[in-house]
Design an enzyme around this catalytic site. Structure first.
Site, PDB file in Angstrom:
ATOM      1  N   GLU A  49      -4.844  -9.338   2.890  1.00 23.22           N
ATOM      2  CA  GLU A  49      -5.600  -9.153   4.111  1.00 23.22           C
ATOM      3  C   GLU A  49      -7.056  -9.888   3.985  1.00 23.22           C
ATOM      4  O   GLU A  49      -7.704 -10.464   4.967  1.00 23.22           O
ATOM      5  CB  GLU A  49      -6.016  -7.621   3.892  1.00 23.22           C
ATOM      6  CG  GLU A  49      -4.925  -6.525   4.475  1.00 23.22           C
ATOM      7  CD  GLU A  49      -4.104  -6.345   3.414  1.00 23.22           C
ATOM      8  OE1 GLU A  49      -3.318  -5.426   3.441  1.00 23.22           O
ATOM      9  OE2 GLU A  49      -4.049  -6.884   2.239  1.00 23.22           O
ATOM     10  N   GLU A  94       0.779  -1.216   0.039  1.00 29.51           N
ATOM     11  CA  GLU A  94       0.072   0.159   0.207  1.00 29.51           C
ATOM     12  C   GLU A  94       0.964   1.266   0.049  1.00 29.51           C
ATOM     13  O   GLU A  94       0.550   2.319  -0.462  1.00 29.51           O
ATOM     14  CB  GLU A  94      -0.940  -0.070   1.262  1.00 29.51           C
ATOM     15  CG  GLU A  94      -2.125  -1.156   1.165  1.00 29.51           C
ATOM     16  CD  GLU A  94      -3.158  -0.990   2.254  1.00 29.51           C
ATOM     17  OE1 GLU A  94      -3.975  -0.532   2.098  1.00 29.51           O
ATOM     18  OE2 GLU A  94      -2.691  -1.679   3.381  1.00 29.51           O
TER      19      GLU A  94
END
Length: 725
Positions: A142, A120
């Site tokens: 995730e 990210e």
């Protein structure tokens, strides 16, 4: 660098700033308050000195680039922390947003793995260059922890790759890509093969792109796939949104696992607004998931419990680390062939022995097939394949085992046969060799009676297919030495398996507990429940395979044999085996109808060319299925409770030695639903905690039988407000 920052600043004469992330408190870079302060100070300085800066390179001083969020923090979240978590995420995203809008080119130089928050952060840079090194992984995993990327990764991935590609290939899969596949996927822009090239290539890109901006900050930007970030169309809904929603439903399968649905919702909603609003949408969905019980369950199991095992929580102390050098695998059937492969892949010389060289060669062919697929996929070279295959030799003579320090027996589940093959091979082994049996049900202490050195004898229960299943159940017999257990634990890790250690008992932990799941499903058939409802209940509970289908896969003929042996052993020990209506169903399926399962082309399902084509219509006439309505919630929980209660009994009887072994073993070995965090964590997280579980168990016992009566130890723990730790 001082301990007040974890981002080191160096600027060259060309004005390029090299930012090196270096966590002073650990071997990896993680999100932390120190990182947040460091990033804020760094961004402030970049903006203040922008006129003197020509570009920015972001890299790491660790072996990996950035490992993501600290599981210890996420594992402590609760609903009341949602606002705090949202605010923290929004602050970090605002800092990354300022970085990508700096007005100067920013390059991420990924010197190793960039997963979760690490990717990210890299996605907030204008260009990503990855070091193509073995073991490096890049991705957003995730979803596998019941979460979604909450640091801008979901929003940026959708804008980078397009809604459909981002959701279906990256976000819902949680896949970790090699650097080369990450390049093909579009997550990185360039690769280098040596570390020294990383910053050099980054500087070259900066020089060639002085006005770099993110694509979504350009005036004419449209999300790949042609979808406007400000409009929704009926065709967009039909062609993209509905298929993604269907994919999320398929992944969640009606379980409490809601992360796939939230990923789709956040991704779709984010395409309808500007990027900064999309970030806010992402934050709120992330906070909902992070503050819920499912992500906490999964983080406990897949991080804390797994780490407890990996660090040797179940290994005896005081013994040096052990490495096997030469292994003999007895039996070249599917299990033996798989065991030979994982041993050879780990660098162990393997003798694969069977009754004939031809049979052993067929077993070696299994390894060749796996390796050929890997070569075709580009994950290994032909030289690597040949090297692994060269470690496997085949034979039929006991003398071929000369000097081996490890034996793994994988012959048919017959006590006398197993004793015979050990007696034949033992004289040829190195002193102190580990004598391992791959039995899934037979007591280790009984099998050890057939060897000259029972202290060296131990159970090594692999799971099929061996090359893909991560668990190894290590069973300690009455005379197994602590030294042998330590060696077996080390060997498990040497061959890439996650070891759990259990005590000796018929069925041990995994086979014993999964048996209650399978039996409970068949019990519902005996009660007249519709088989399709039983299967749906199993899937919506979260099991990877529906229970009747799994009964077919495991072969009911074998189940009848194992039950007969168990009954005889229990009677001999003065302990009667409680008869169940499900036993009669299985007996009739095997003996009256000749439908033992998939291996013989007929079971609870019909088969064509080895593939399931539908439930056997004869079930209704044979067992009156479809005549009884059982509340669906009861059907779901009967399976889950049966396994949880049996696991508590295993803990009481010292068959299980630790809670982490129970949780990890149930998830990796017998398919207990991942959203629960494991079979004992399911008790902890039940509505009302263990006390709520006990109350529900008593209601199930009143309605369906004493097998649901909660064990006394569980009742006492619940009364005292305890949990399984």
């Amino acid at each position: 660098m001082t301990d007040t920052t974890m981002i080191r600043w160096e600027q060259d004469t060309d004005g390029v700033v090299l930012l090196t992330i270096d966590n002073p408190d650990g071997s990896v870079n993680l999100l932390s308050p120190l990182f947040e302060r460091s990033l804020a100070a760094t961004v402030d300085r970049l903006e203040a000195e922008r006129d003197d800066i020509t570009g920015v390179v972001l890299t790491s001083a660790k072996k990996t680039f950035f490992a993501g969020a600290d599981p210890a923090v996420l594992g402590r979240t609760a609903p009341e922390r949602a606002a705090e978590l949202t605010a923290g995420g929004d602050l970090l995203k605002s800092l990354l947003r300022r970085l990508e809008k700096l007005g100067r080119p920013v390059v991420a130089a990924l010197n190793g793995s960039a997963t979760g928050a690490g990717l990210e952060i890299a996605l907030a840079c204008h260009h990503r260059i990855a070091l193509d090194v073995k073991g490096s992984r890049i991705g957003l995993p995730e979803v596998a922890l019941g979460l979604l990327p909450g640091l801008g990764g979901l929003t940026r991935t959708v804008r980078l790759l397009g809604l459909q590609e981002a959701v279906s290939e990256v976000l819902l899969t949680g896949r970790l890509f090699t650097p080369a596949t990450a390049l093909a996927q579009g997550l990185v822009d360039d690769l280098v093969t040596v570390p020294e090239e990383l910053v050099v290539r980054a500087r070259q890109w900066i020089a060639a792109h002085p006005d770099a901006t993110q694509p979504w900050d350009r005036r004419a930007y449209r999300i790949p796939g042609g979808h406007s970030p400000s409009k929704a169309h009926n065709t967009f809904q039909a062609s993209v949104v509905l298929p993604l929603s269907a994919a999320a439903r398929k992944l969640g399968r009606g379980t409490p696992m809601i992360a796939p649905h939230r990923i789709v919702a956040a991704a779709v909603e984010g395409t309808q607004v500007d990027i900064d609003t999309a970030f806010k949408i992402e934050s709120r969905y992330f906070a909902e998931l992070a503050c819920g019980p499912i992500s906490s369950n999964m983080i406990k199991a897949f991080h804390f419990d797994t780490r407890h095992i990996a660090k040797g929580g179940s290994r005896p102390t005081g013994f040096p680390r052990h490495r096997a050098e030469k292994a003999v695998v007895l039996g070249a059937g599917m299990m033996g062939a798989g065991i030979a492969y994982v041993c050879a892949r780990a660098g162990i010389e393997v003798v694969l022995k069977d009754l004939s060289v031809e049979a052993a060669e067929r077993g070696k062919g299994y390894s060749a097939k796996i390796l050929d697929k890997a070569v075709a996929a580009g994950t290994i070279s032909e030289a690597d394949r040949d090297e692994v295959l060269a470690r496997i030799t085949t034979g039929e003579r006991p003398e071929d085992a000369a000097g081996a320090d490890l034996v793994i027996e994988a012959v048919f589940e017959d006590t006398e046969l197993k004793k015979n093959v050990f007696a034949e091979i033992e004289p040829h082994l190195a002193p102190g060799a580990v004598l391992g049996s791959n039995t899934s049900t037979l007591p280790i202490s009984s099998l050890a009676e057939g060897v000259a050195h029972p202290g060296d004898f131990i159970g090594l229960h692999f799971f099929s297919p061996v090359d893909r299943m991560a668990l190894l159940e290590i069973i300690v017999g009455e005379k197994t030495s602590a030294s042998t257990l330590a060696k077996a634990f080390d060997i498990a890790q040497q061959i890439g398996k996650t070891p759990i250690v259990v005590g000796d008992s018929r069925g041990f932990f995994t086979s014993r507990v999964i048996g209650t799941f399978l039996t409970e499903a068949v019990e519902m058939i005996a009660e007249g429940a519709h088989p399709a409802s039983v299967e749906q209940a199993g899937l919506q509970a979260g099991y990877p395979t529906a229970p009747l289908a799994l009964n077919d896969e495991l072969n009911m003929r074998l189940a009848v044999k194992v039950r007969a042996e168990t009954k005889a052993a229990w009677i001999a020990g003065g302990r009667p085996l409680v008869e169940r209506a499900s036993f009669r169903v299985v007996d009739r399926m095997v003996e009256e109808f000749g439908r033992p399962g998939r291996v013989e082309g007929a079971g609870f399902y019909d088969y064509a060319d080895g593939k399931r084509v539908g439930l056997w219509p004869g079930l209704a006439e044979a067992f009156g299925t479809g005549t009884t309505e059982i509340p669906f919630a009861d059907m779901v929980e009967r399976m889950l409770f049966a396994e949880a209660i049996e696991s508590v009994k295993c803990l009481d009887e010292n068959v299980l030695r630790s809670v982490p072994d129970a949780n990890v073993g149930s998830l990796l070995g017998i398919g207990f639903p991942a959203w629960t965090g494991g079979v004992l964590q399911y008790v902890n997280q039940y509505d009302g905690g263990p006390a709520g579980f006990v109350a529900r168990a008593r209601r199930l016992a009143e309605r369906y039988g004493d097998r649901f009566t909660p064990p006394a130890s569980l009742v006492t723990m619940a009364e005292n407000g305890g949990t399984y730790q």
